[in-house]
Scaffold this motif. Structure first.
Motif, PDB file in Angstrom:
ATOM      1  N   ILE A  44       0.860  -1.197   0.000  1.00  0.00           N
ATOM      2  CA  ILE A  44       0.000   0.000   0.000  1.00  0.00           C
ATOM      3  C   ILE A  44       0.893   1.242   0.000  1.00  0.00           C
ATOM      4  O   ILE A  44       0.698   2.172  -0.777  1.00  0.00           O
ATOM      5  N   GLN A  45       1.877   1.210   0.877  1.00  0.00           N
ATOM      6  CA  GLN A  45       2.742   2.383   0.997  1.00  0.00           C
ATOM      7  C   GLN A  45       3.439   2.704  -0.320  1.00  0.00           C
ATOM      8  O   GLN A  45       3.643   3.858  -0.664  1.00  0.00           O
ATOM      9  N   ILE A  50      -2.258  -3.791  -8.077  1.00  0.00           N
ATOM     10  CA  ILE A  50      -2.863  -5.070  -7.657  1.00  0.00           C
ATOM     11  C   ILE A  50      -3.870  -5.597  -8.679  1.00  0.00           C
ATOM     12  O   ILE A  50      -4.362  -6.717  -8.543  1.00  0.00           O
ATOM     13  N   SER A  51      -4.165  -4.765  -9.690  1.00  0.00           N
ATOM     14  CA  SER A  51      -5.239  -5.162 -10.600  1.00  0.00           C
ATOM     15  C   SER A  51      -4.918  -6.457 -11.355  1.00  0.00           C
ATOM     16  O   SER A  51      -5.804  -7.234 -11.669  1.00  0.00           O
ATOM     17  N   LYS A  52      -3.605  -6.704 -11.585  1.00  0.00           N
ATOM     18  CA  LYS A  52      -3.258  -7.900 -12.374  1.00  0.00           C
ATOM     19  C   LYS A  52      -3.119  -9.145 -11.494  1.00  0.00           C
ATOM     20  O   LYS A  52      -2.802 -10.228 -11.976  1.00  0.00           O
ATOM     21  N   ALA A  81      -7.681   5.064   1.897  1.00  0.00           N
ATOM     22  CA  ALA A  81      -6.981   6.268   1.473  1.00  0.00           C
ATOM     23  C   ALA A  81      -6.314   6.080   0.109  1.00  0.00           C
ATOM     24  O   ALA A  81      -6.389   6.961  -0.758  1.00  0.00           O
ATOM     25  N   ILE A  82      -5.682   4.912  -0.090  1.00  0.00           N
ATOM     26  CA  ILE A  82      -4.959   4.704  -1.366  1.00  0.00           C
ATOM     27  C   ILE A  82      -5.941   4.597  -2.532  1.00  0.00           C
ATOM     28  O   ILE A  82      -5.672   5.071  -3.631  1.00  0.00           O
ATOM     29  N   ARG A  83      -7.112   3.956  -2.249  1.00  0.00           N
ATOM     30  CA  ARG A  83      -8.130   3.826  -3.312  1.00  0.00           C
ATOM     31  C   ARG A  83      -8.599   5.218  -3.714  1.00  0.00           C
ATOM     32  O   ARG A  83      -8.763   5.520  -4.882  1.00  0.00           O
ATOM     33  N   GLN A  88     -10.012   5.282  -7.275  1.00  0.00           N
ATOM     34  CA  GLN A  88     -10.758   4.018  -7.388  1.00  0.00           C
ATOM     35  C   GLN A  88     -11.875   3.996  -6.350  1.00  0.00           C
ATOM     36  O   GLN A  88     -11.837   4.743  -5.361  1.00  0.00           O
ATOM     37  N   ASP A  89     -12.853   3.107  -6.574  1.00  0.00           N
ATOM     38  CA  ASP A  89     -13.946   2.985  -5.606  1.00  0.00           C
ATOM     39  C   ASP A  89     -13.413   2.459  -4.292  1.00  0.00           C
ATOM     40  O   ASP A  89     -12.602   1.529  -4.269  1.00  0.00           O
ATOM     41  N   GLU A  90     -13.943   3.061  -3.237  1.00  0.00           N
ATOM     42  CA  GLU A  90     -13.545   2.565  -1.920  1.00  0.00           C
ATOM     43  C   GLU A  90     -14.335   1.285  -1.651  1.00  0.00           C
ATOM     44  O   GLU A  90     -15.456   1.135  -2.181  1.00  0.00           O
TER      45      GLU A  90
END
Lengths: 138, 642
Positions: A44-45, A50-52, A81-83, A88-90
């Protein structure tokens, strides 16, 4: 913001579990789950992709009520927070949240495995110290 | 009067096919260095020197077969090898050559070794062995040709009669002994003549016979006293060894207490280590929090915004309810029907919102938890790990110390301690007994000498009656005086030499040992065996010292012997400091420039790194390097720049 359901079970892939086991045996982490969640935080940091990530043949590791609640809260906050940052959708529920957490953990484990290749336990612990120090400093 | 090696020529000797090294002796420095890698040929170089001097006594005939150069042997199976040495002392030049030939008969091989040839100033001398012994006695070879890799051996090297004789040869004592022996022979000869001359005189003959008888008794007692002295020495060795064992056992009592103390410390450290490990565990468990802190703070801010919006909504509802109750608008006019309907609709809608209150409470809780989390203070991981390492190292140290102490106290009990001290008592009694025996024998000799003197005086009185016996008696007196003087001179000279060596050795040892406070001085016994006197006055046997300490002691003795003798011999050191700790290494290297004779060091680069070389530079005469040519299976020696 959704929170992680502590009654849920975390389920890594066999590849990740194999490496978690190695880290435990090398006395880097006391428990496999701690290494797995550290990998998630690392991913995350560093905003790793991660999509693949496809998660196959997943196996039960541990029920999350064995994990420090603050750690789970911090990770949930991190995912939201990263989304948001990435547009991107939370996650809409804790199940989705856990799924995203697993994806980050898997991608984080792959990355750390490469980063720690050829290193012994004490060197890995020292690298963890570096990762954390640079995070505190940033 | 230094004896110095000027040249060495090796032919077909091990890895050397035809190598000649000349040591330039016209330089200020006293140190020559020959560098070589492990397996490069340093030890072969040292072996060549000792073989040339002492032949089969250092390398057996059978083993010598392995010393013929492999490559040359293939071309010529009946190969000849030779070593040539040239020494310089004052202005005299000594050349020694030894050769050997490989003989092949069918499938068997043997070696023919020729006696060494010895030349002084170009003139061949007979009896080369004796001549070599006169300049470099074989039993002292370890003192000149020092192999650092075999230092265990050095604690024992002074324990043979031959070594004692060889040391005395270096000190020039045999010349004095020859003088005494000559005087003794002359005395016996004259006494025999006197005996023959006195045959006619019955009384004179009787006294002469009596003197002879007394002399024989004195001789016998002397032999007995010599034997008793040797036994006394052996007994002193046994006593010293048993006493040392007793002292060690006493020391062990303290060690048992130390084990107990360490065990307690071990328990405390183990518990501290467990605590530190828990901290590391906890730290790693919570590590994700630190990595997520920025995101947590972001979410706190986000939730704060949402909270402000919700608060505003609550305030609006309250206001609408007040409008309905008062039936008056904020502008002061009455609320009309449409407006009332709108407010009611709004309030109904807000009732639905009121159902959200639980969600808001949850959100509040979440916000408060995240706010708390955002203040999370990351512990210093390095400090935690350092502490863990520190405790772990301490624990290892304690465990090692306990293991060591347990090993040292293994098999020791109070019963054994008592037994050893009883043994000490027994051996002390035996020692005293031997001392008394010697004293008694000495008294017997004194008494017999007194008797001999009385008889001699009586013979003198009788001898004056005849011219021949009077003259012979006078000669006997002169020869006797000479014999006594030579005997006293020998005793005095040996004592002086021993004291001088002792002084030099103690001084050098103090300079190079790593325990100058503990080891006070070196004691040299009559037979040149060494003892180290420690700060509490005990005389330690070299065998009880560590390997490095033995080398240091041997080195100090060699240097002391060189200083005390008038013929300082060259010192060739193979692996000079390889087995020593850094303090000993430094001390020996620092001392080398002061060494009283030529020093040839056969060393690896690691033993004499650049900083040490730089320090030695003013005292280095030349540096040679052994170059290994692997493809040709040979080594060559070349001079390199200092």
């Amino acid at each position: 913001m959704k929170e992680i359901d502590t009654r849920a079970t975390i389920r890594p892939t066999p590849e990740a579990k194999g490496y978690l086991d190695k880290l435990k045996k090398n006395d880097v982490f006391d428990r496999m789950i701690d290494a797995y969640l550290f990998a998630a935080a690392y991913a995350i940091q560093n905003n790793l992709e991660i999509s693949k990530m496809t998660l196959r043949d997943r196996q039960d590791l541990v029920v999350l009520n064995r994990v420090d609640e603050d750690v789970l809260l911090a990770l949930a906050a991190g995912i939201h927070a990263i989304r948001k940052r990435n547009g991107q959708d939370e996650p809409s529920d804790s199940k989705e949240l856990l799924e995203i957490l697993t994806q980050y953990a898997e991608v984080g484990i792959t990355e750390l495995k490469q980063r720690w290749e050829g290193k012994v336990g004490s060197q890995i612990q020292s690298d963890i110290s570096n990762i954390i120090s640079s995070s505190v400093g940033s | 009067m230094k004896l110095r090696l000027k040249e060495i020529h090796l032919q077909n000797w091990k890895c050397y096919q035809n190598e000649k090294i000349k040591f330039a002796l016209n330089t200020e420095g006293n140190i020559w260095i020959v560098f070589g890698k492990n397996g490069g040929g340093k030890t072969s170089f040292l072996e060549a020197i000792t073989w040339c001097l002492y032949g089969s006594s250092v390398i057996s005939r059978k083993n010598l077969l392995q010393y013929f150069n492999r490559t040359a042997r293939k071309q010529n199976p009946e190969l000849e090898l030779s070593v040539f040495l040239k020494f310089i002392k004052n202005n005299d030049c000594y050349s020694i050559t030894r050769t050997a030939k490989r003989v092949v008969r069918g499938s068997s091989e043997s070696v023919e070794i020729q006696e060494a040839s010895f030349y002084k100033n170009g003139q061949r001398k007979q009896n080369s062995r004796e001549k070599i012994e006169s300049i470099l006695p074989r039993f002292c070879k370890e003192f000149f040709f020092f192999n650092g890799a075999k230092i265990e051996h050095y604690a024992q090297i002074t324990h043979t009669e031959e070594t004692r004789e060889a040391i005395e040869r270096i000190l020039g004592i045999p010349e004095l002994i020859n003088l005494r022996d000559d005087a003794e022979r002359a005395l016996k000869l004259i006494e025999e003549r006197l005996h023959q001359a006195s045959l006619a005189n019955k009384d004179l003959k009787k006294i002469t016979d009596e003197i002879k008888e007394v002399q024989q008794k004195i001789e016998l007692k002397r032999e007995q006293i010599e034997k008793a002295k040797q036994e006394l020495y052996k007994q002193s060795e046994i006593l010293s060894s048993v006493k040392q064992e007793g002292n060690q056992i006493e020391e062990l009592q303290g060690k048992f207490k130390e084990i107990e103390r360490l065990k307690l410390e071990q328990i405390n450290s183990e518990s501290a280590l467990k605590k530190a490990e828990q901290e590391v565990k906890k730290y790693l468990e919570q590590a994700p929090i630190t990595l997520m802190l920025d995101y947590v703070r972001e979410m706190v801010d986000d939730l704060q915004v949402k909270n402000i919006i919700a608060t505003r909504k609550t305030v609006s509802i309250k206001l609408l309810q007040q409008l309905l109750e008062n039936d008056t608008c904020v502008c002061g006019r009455c609320i009309d029907k449409d407006a009332r309907q709108y407010i009611i609709e709004q309030l109904e809608e807000s009732n639905i919102s009121q159902n959200r209150t639980k969600q808001e409470i949850d959100r509040d809780n979440l916000r408060s938890n995240l706010t708390r989390l955002s203040k999370y203070e990351t512990p210093d991981y390095d400090e935690i790990l350092d502490e863990q390492d520190c405790i772990s190292e301490k624990l290892d140290e304690i465990e090692r110390a306990i293991t060591r102490l347990k090993k040292e106290t293994k098999g020791i009990s109070q019963q054994k301690a008592k037994e050893i001290w009883r043994k000490v008592g027994q051996e002390e009694n035996k020692y005293k007994q031997k001392q008394q025996d010697i004293e008694r024998l000495q008294n017997d000799i004194d008494r017999l000498k007194h008797q001999e003197n009385d008889l001699r005086r009586n013979r003198e009185k009788l001898a004056v009656n005849d011219e021949e016996t009077a003259m012979l008696n006078k000669q006997v007196k002169l020869a006797e005086g000479l014999y006594k003087a030579a005997d006293e001179l020998i005793d005095w000279h040996i004592e002086q030499c021993q004291r001088t060596i002792e002084e030099h050795t103690s001084k050098i040892h103090h300079q190079i040992t790593n325990k100058p406070e503990e080891y006070k001085r070196i004691k040299i016994n009559d037979n040149y065996t060494l003892r180290v006197k420690n700060s509490v006055g005990d005389l330690l046997i070299p065998t009880t010292l560590s390997t490095g300490e033995k080398e240091i002691l041997a080195f100090a003795f060699i240097a002391g012997l060189n200083l005390a003798s008038e013929t300082a011999a060259p010192l060739v050191m193979d692996t000079p400091v390889g087995n020593l700790d850094t303090i000993h290494q430094k001390n020996i290297i620092n001392y080398l420039p002061e060494f009283p004779s030529q020093v040839i060091l056969l060393a690896t680069d690691r033993e004499l790194p650049k900083d040490i070389l730089d320090k030695l530079k003013p005292d280095i005469a030349q540096i040679h390097k052994i170059q290994r040519e692997e493809e040709k299976d040979r080594s060559i020696i070349m001079e390199i720049e200092k």
